[in-house]
Design an enzyme around this catalytic site. Structure first.
Site, PDB file in Angstrom:
ATOM      1  N   SER A  66       0.821  -1.221   0.000  1.00  0.00           N
ATOM      2  CA  SER A  66       0.000   0.000   0.000  1.00  0.00           C
ATOM      3  C   SER A  66       0.853   1.269   0.000  1.00  0.00           C
ATOM      4  O   SER A  66       1.842   1.375   0.726  1.00  0.00           O
ATOM      5  CB  SER A  66      -0.909   0.011   1.238  1.00  0.00           C
ATOM      6  OG  SER A  66      -1.571   1.257   1.318  1.00  0.00           O
ATOM      7  N   THR A  95      -9.030  -1.382   2.575  1.00  0.00           N
ATOM      8  CA  THR A  95      -8.723  -1.851   1.224  1.00  0.00           C
ATOM      9  C   THR A  95      -9.033  -3.334   1.100  1.00  0.00           C
ATOM     10  O   THR A  95      -9.626  -3.939   2.004  1.00  0.00           O
ATOM     11  CB  THR A  95      -7.282  -1.448   0.818  1.00  0.00           C
ATOM     12  OG1 THR A  95      -7.096  -1.773  -0.562  1.00  0.00           O
ATOM     13  CG2 THR A  95      -6.211  -2.149   1.642  1.00  0.00           C
ATOM     14  N   LYS A 139     -13.517  -4.011   1.856  1.00  0.00           N
ATOM     15  CA  LYS A 139     -14.331  -2.813   1.559  1.00  0.00           C
ATOM     16  C   LYS A 139     -15.836  -3.032   1.705  1.00  0.00           C
ATOM     17  O   LYS A 139     -16.556  -2.111   2.072  1.00  0.00           O
ATOM     18  CB  LYS A 139     -14.025  -2.298   0.148  1.00  0.00           C
ATOM     19  CG  LYS A 139     -12.693  -1.572   0.046  1.00  0.00           C
ATOM     20  CD  LYS A 139     -12.502  -1.002  -1.340  1.00  0.00           C
ATOM     21  CE  LYS A 139     -11.258  -0.150  -1.407  1.00  0.00           C
ATOM     22  NZ  LYS A 139     -11.099   0.534  -2.684  1.00  0.00           N
ATOM     23  N   ASP A 189     -13.468   6.881  -3.264  1.00  0.00           N
ATOM     24  CA  ASP A 189     -12.876   6.449  -4.542  1.00  0.00           C
ATOM     25  C   ASP A 189     -13.537   7.147  -5.736  1.00  0.00           C
ATOM     26  O   ASP A 189     -12.845   7.653  -6.625  1.00  0.00           O
ATOM     27  CB  ASP A 189     -13.021   4.930  -4.715  1.00  0.00           C
ATOM     28  CG  ASP A 189     -12.086   4.149  -3.801  1.00  0.00           C
ATOM     29  OD1 ASP A 189     -10.990   4.663  -3.485  1.00  0.00           O
ATOM     30  OD2 ASP A 189     -12.449   3.032  -3.407  1.00  0.00           O
ATOM     31  N   ALA A 224     -16.109  -4.155 -14.117  1.00  0.00           N
ATOM     32  CA  ALA A 224     -17.348  -4.082 -13.319  1.00  0.00           C
ATOM     33  C   ALA A 224     -17.067  -4.515 -11.884  1.00  0.00           C
ATOM     34  O   ALA A 224     -17.964  -4.992 -11.190  1.00  0.00           O
ATOM     35  CB  ALA A 224     -18.428  -4.953 -13.951  1.00  0.00           C
ATOM     36  N   GLY A 243     -14.818  -3.532  -8.041  1.00  0.00           N
ATOM     37  CA  GLY A 243     -14.938  -2.509  -7.006  1.00  0.00           C
ATOM     38  C   GLY A 243     -14.638  -1.104  -7.519  1.00  0.00           C
ATOM     39  O   GLY A 243     -15.419  -0.163  -7.278  1.00  0.00           O
ATOM     40  N   TYR A 264      -2.384   2.160 -11.208  1.00  0.00           N
ATOM     41  CA  TYR A 264      -1.517   3.216 -10.675  1.00  0.00           C
ATOM     42  C   TYR A 264      -0.073   2.770 -10.464  1.00  0.00           C
ATOM     43  O   TYR A 264       0.796   3.584 -10.197  1.00  0.00           O
ATOM     44  CB  TYR A 264      -2.073   3.786  -9.357  1.00  0.00           C
ATOM     45  CG  TYR A 264      -2.103   2.792  -8.213  1.00  0.00           C
ATOM     46  CD1 TYR A 264      -3.262   2.104  -7.903  1.00  0.00           C
ATOM     47  CD2 TYR A 264      -0.962   2.540  -7.453  1.00  0.00           C
ATOM     48  CE1 TYR A 264      -3.297   1.185  -6.877  1.00  0.00           C
ATOM     49  CE2 TYR A 264      -0.982   1.621  -6.413  1.00  0.00           C
ATOM     50  CZ  TYR A 264      -2.150   0.956  -6.135  1.00  0.00           C
ATOM     51  OH  TYR A 264      -2.177   0.047  -5.116  1.00  0.00           O
TER      52      TYR A 264
END
Ligand code: ATR
Length: 285
Positions: free
Chosen positions: A20, A67, A71, A107, A133, A135, A231
């Site tokens: 993370s 996370t 979630k 988010d 489709a 999270g 990312y």
């Protein structure tokens, strides 16, 4: 970092958690603003989630990020949900406020803020094709519908999940946009791409170097804005967008903006976005 008896504690619950970037982002922000806060990673196995959430109150934490894989699972253990978290059906931020645990989802709003602030793109009235489709897709699509996009096509490898997401979106009160599910593999046989203003990769394809692109780079047309939520690396489609001089953003901006919104919920302060961006870029090398 100067931890004292007065230092306030926030953190993140996940499993795994070592990868993370959130501790880096938030601790850099606290340091920049000289705030007496610390952000810690908590490795929480799924069967321990309930006790860990009770621990937020017991340990008097200010809040946490949530996370994978917690979630959705965290929802029954919270006292209240924000309207966004309730619609999306997932929580990425918890605020421990006046003895209550309130769940938020930053988010989708983080996506929209990055798109408008960093991309200069206003989604209102636009035609959007979103790939995925899961999270991330769910959070982004609820925010896009709220921002009144005119048409939203959701293309997923597993058609049934795209259909289910469309069905959930149709139930939202503000949903006046045209919504349609598609099968990802059948996209290139349609004549949809030339009509699209905003193309979003919200699949996890691209996170690993060997991943194929979710769509042929051939479909990156100069008329569209491309947003890739991946990312951790520059995906093939991002590279193609840069080569073709198409407007684009990568998932680092969504990461930074969702973190900034969580930061604001916990501290009531504006997050230092430039500092947060700098530490992420330095980490990326
Ligand atoms: P996240 O939280 O990152 O959104 P997720 O909920 O697991 O992760 O969703 C992953 C998304 O990437 C899904 O849309 C998934 O498609 P399926 O619903 O068909 O599983 C998509 N995805 C993952 N691997 C893929 C692949 N090899 N090809 C196409 N889509 C893929």
């Amino acid at each position: 970092m100067n931890i004292s008896g007065k230092t306030k504690v926030v953190g993140i619950f996940g499993y795994p958690i070592a990868h993370s970037l959130s501790p880096l982002l938030h601790n850099a922000a606290f340091e920049k603003l000289k705030m007496d806060f610390v952000y810690l990673p908590f490795l929480i196995k799924p069967p321990e989630l309930k006790r860990a959430v009770q621990g937020i109150k017991a340990l008097n934490l200010i809040g946490i990020n949530v996370t994978v894989p917690h979630k959705q699972a965290i929802i029954p253990f919270l006292d209240e949900l924000s309207p966004e978290a309730s619609l999306i059906g997932a929580v990425n931020t918890v605020h421990h406020c006046q003895g209550k645990l309130i769940g938020y989802n930053t988010d989708g709003a983080g996506f929209i803020e990055s798109l408008s602030q960093e991309g200069g793109f206003d989604p209102r009235g636009k035609r959007v094709l979103l790939l995925g489709a899961g999270g991330a897709a769910s959070a982004i699509t609820f925010s896009l519908v709220e921002k009144k996009v005119s048409e939203l096509f959701i293309a997923n490898r597993t058609f049934k999940k795209a259909q289910e997401l469309v069905d959930r979106l149709k139930k939202t009160a503000s949903s006046s946009c045209y919504l349609a599910p598609l099968k990802l593999g059948e996209l290139s046989g349609t004549n949809l791409l030339p009509k699209i203003d905003l193309l979003i990769n919200a699949t996890s394809l691209g996170m690993f170097p060997e991943d194929p692109p979710p769509l042929s780079p051939h479909w990156l047309l100069s008329s569209l804005f491309y947003y890739d939520v991946v990312y951790n690396r520059r995906t093939q489609l991002l590279k193609a967008a840069a080569d073709k001089q198409i407007r684009y953003l990568d998932g680092q901006e969504m990461l930074i903006h969702q973190a900034a919104l969580s930061f604001n919920i916990w501290t009531n302060q504006k997050a230092p976005l430039r500092k947060m961006r700098r530490v992420i870029q330095e980490k990326g090398g």
